[in-house]
Scaffold this motif. Structure first.
Motif, PDB file in Angstrom:
ATOM      1  N   GLY A 178      -6.949 -23.543 -16.892  1.00 31.42           N
ATOM      2  CA  GLY A 178      -8.322 -23.622 -16.428  1.00 31.42           C
ATOM      3  C   GLY A 178      -9.237 -22.564 -16.998  1.00 31.42           C
ATOM      4  N   GLU A 179      -8.767 -21.782 -17.941  1.00 30.81           N
ATOM      5  CA  GLU A 179      -9.604 -20.748 -18.552  1.00 30.81           C
ATOM      6  C   GLU A 179     -10.579 -21.341 -19.565  1.00 30.81           C
ATOM      7  N   LEU A 180     -10.248 -22.483 -20.131  1.00 32.82           N
ATOM      8  CA  LEU A 180     -11.112 -23.197 -21.055  1.00 32.82           C
ATOM      9  C   LEU A 180     -11.199 -24.646 -20.615  1.00 32.82           C
ATOM     10  N   ASP A 181     -12.326 -25.269 -20.907  1.00 29.83           N
ATOM     11  CA  ASP A 181     -12.516 -26.696 -20.645  1.00 29.83           C
ATOM     12  C   ASP A 181     -12.357 -27.448 -21.959  1.00 29.83           C
ATOM     13  N   GLY A 182     -11.337 -28.309 -22.034  1.00 28.53           N
ATOM     14  CA  GLY A 182     -11.106 -29.046 -23.263  1.00 28.53           C
ATOM     15  C   GLY A 182     -12.263 -29.946 -23.647  1.00 28.53           C
ATOM     16  N   ALA A 183     -13.083 -30.361 -22.682  1.00 34.49           N
ATOM     17  CA  ALA A 183     -14.222 -31.224 -22.960  1.00 34.49           C
ATOM     18  C   ALA A 183     -15.481 -30.434 -23.331  1.00 34.49           C
ATOM     19  N   ARG A 184     -15.399 -29.118 -23.258  1.00 36.40           N
ATOM     20  CA  ARG A 184     -16.578 -28.293 -23.566  1.00 36.40           C
ATOM     21  C   ARG A 184     -17.024 -28.498 -25.001  1.00 36.40           C
ATOM     22  N   PRO A 185     -18.293 -28.835 -25.224  1.00 35.89           N
ATOM     23  CA  PRO A 185     -18.765 -29.011 -26.607  1.00 35.89           C
ATOM     24  C   PRO A 185     -19.029 -27.671 -27.282  1.00 35.89           C
ATOM     25  N   VAL A 186     -18.676 -27.592 -28.537  1.00 40.07           N
ATOM     26  CA  VAL A 186     -18.913 -26.389 -29.341  1.00 40.07           C
ATOM     27  C   VAL A 186     -19.897 -26.754 -30.447  1.00 40.07           C
ATOM     28  N   GLU A 187     -20.943 -25.975 -30.584  1.00 43.87           N
ATOM     29  CA  GLU A 187     -21.923 -26.208 -31.635  1.00 43.87           C
ATOM     30  C   GLU A 187     -21.374 -25.638 -32.952  1.00 43.87           C
ATOM     31  N   VAL A 188     -21.241 -26.488 -33.950  1.00 49.33           N
ATOM     32  CA  VAL A 188     -20.697 -26.078 -35.246  1.00 49.33           C
ATOM     33  C   VAL A 188     -21.789 -26.198 -36.292  1.00 49.33           C
ATOM     34  N   ARG A 189     -22.089 -25.104 -36.966  1.00 46.52           N
ATOM     35  CA  ARG A 189     -23.113 -25.125 -38.005  1.00 46.52           C
ATOM     36  C   ARG A 189     -22.552 -25.721 -39.290  1.00 46.52           C
ATOM     37  N   PRO A 190     -23.432 -26.163 -40.208  1.00 49.05           N
ATOM     38  CA  PRO A 190     -22.943 -26.700 -41.490  1.00 49.05           C
ATOM     39  C   PRO A 190     -22.038 -25.702 -42.180  1.00 49.05           C
ATOM     40  N   GLY A 191     -21.008 -26.211 -42.833  1.00 44.48           N
ATOM     41  CA  GLY A 191     -19.982 -25.340 -43.407  1.00 44.48           C
ATOM     42  C   GLY A 191     -20.226 -24.953 -44.836  1.00 44.48           C
ATOM     43  N   ARG A 192     -19.136 -24.465 -45.464  1.00 48.95           N
ATOM     44  CA  ARG A 192     -19.196 -23.967 -46.842  1.00 48.95           C
ATOM     45  C   ARG A 192     -18.575 -25.016 -47.760  1.00 48.95           C
ATOM     46  N   GLY A 193     -19.296 -26.099 -47.969  1.00 45.10           N
ATOM     47  CA  GLY A 193     -18.767 -27.212 -48.734  1.00 45.10           C
ATOM     48  C   GLY A 193     -18.513 -26.923 -50.193  1.00 45.10           C
ATOM     49  N   ASP A 194     -18.959 -25.755 -50.678  1.00 45.65           N
ATOM     50  CA  ASP A 194     -18.755 -25.427 -52.086  1.00 45.65           C
ATOM     51  C   ASP A 194     -17.414 -24.754 -52.342  1.00 45.65           C
ATOM     52  N   VAL A 195     -16.638 -24.479 -51.304  1.00 46.25           N
ATOM     53  CA  VAL A 195     -15.364 -23.774 -51.465  1.00 46.25           C
ATOM     54  C   VAL A 195     -14.242 -24.788 -51.650  1.00 46.25           C
TER      55      VAL A 195
END
Length: 307
Positions: free
Chosen positions: A63-80
């Motif tokens: 119960g320390e984390l909610d598996g359904a909790r949304p995480v905001e992910v910024r655009p990644g490093r597609g050039d790597v």
């Protein structure tokens, strides 16, 4: 062939192929095992995602984390080169914690793994793994560092130079000017330590049974199947695994479960002396060695009077 003769032959084959490393196969029913330098410590690269996912799943259970909790992910490093999944996204995304677990294992998504490390730092992952009674695995940093090696500073036609540095700059004590290859600075472990983790996930242990079941399911959904999978997956065998790669290191750990009830934990951690980024021959060789160890162990367990 005797066990000693087999090990000599396999060591010779590895040497001829420009590989060395740490191998261990363990019969999960009897505990019998067979390996080549199983206690040699190497940087684990993306193998660290297995303990990360297991500890995160355990925090969800508590119960320390909610598996359904949304995480905001910024655009990644597609050039790597080599990055997969969220790192290739061009736009922000919202991903649930439980789905980050899937991405981290199934496609070795490093961006997903670092989002998980932001929730559960490396030191906490390492501490929980120790509490489970698994020693020999260090978790020292996130995953982004694995994409910040000398290889990213060269063009595709020059990447062999980074591998030459990786091969030639190691010290006798396994130190290295490239931090991702220095066992005192990188997340690291041996084939034995990785096999201990697999054993704890596949047999009764201090890891909660529901957590272990979920991690096994995720490893069974691994889509990176070019290394050991061809030698272990079959209609009558289920192969669940995780790969790890950085510069001249190529690893895979997993469990093969046979229809007859036998199950074997397999850890193959390798280091190449060949300065090339793409080495299908090395992957074929490491799989052949791991398969030979499993075959010998399986035959030994099936022999009359064997334990």
């Amino acid at each position: 062939m005797s066990t000693e003769g087999l090990l000599r032959r396999l060591r010779d084959e590895l040497d001829e192929g420009g590989l060395c490393g740490s191998f261990l196969v363990r019969d999960l029913r009897t505990g019998d095992e067979l390996g080549i330098d199983p206690d040699r410590v190497l940087p684990t690269a993306s193998l660290v995602k297995v303990p990360l996912v297991a500890v995160t799943q355990d925090r969800i259970r508590r119960g320390e984390l909610d598996g359904a909790r949304p995480v905001e992910v910024r655009p990644g490093r597609g050039d790597v080169t080599g990055l997969t999944g969220l790192a290739r996204f061009r736009h922000p995304a919202r991903v649930a914690v439980a789905d980050l677990l899937y991405l981290a294992i199934a496609i070795s998504d490093s961006t997903a793994a670092d989002e998980l490390f932001a929730l559960t730092p490396p030191a906490e992952v390492a501490g929980t793994v120790r509490d489970w009674g698994i020693t020999g695995l260090t978790v020292r940093h996130g995953i982004a560092e694995l994409a910040e090696t000398p290889a990213e500073r060269f063009t595709a036609g020059e990447v062999h130079l980074a591998h030459s540095l990786a091969i030639g700059a190691a010290t006798a004590g396994q130190g290295h000017p490239v931090p991702q290859l220095d066992i005192s600075r990188a997340s690291s472990g041996s084939a034995r330590a990785c096999t201990d983790l697999l054993t704890a996930l596949w047999t009764p242990s201090k890891i909660d049974p529901g957590v272990a079941t979920r991690v096994r399911e995720l490893m069974g959904q691994n889509l990176l199947r070019q290394r050991l999978t061809p030698d272990f997956a079959a209609d009558a065998a289920r192969w669940s695994s995780k790969t790890g790669t950085v510069l001249n290191l190529r690893h895979e750990i997993g469990v093969v479960e046979h229809a007859d009830g036998q199950a074997f934990a397999v850890a193959a951690l390798t280091e190449s002396r060949v300065p090339a980024a793409i080495q299908p021959e090395a992957e074929i060789l490491m799989a052949r060695v791991a398969r030979a160890l499993r075959d010998h162990l399986r035959a030994r367990g099936a022999a009359p009077g064997a334990p």
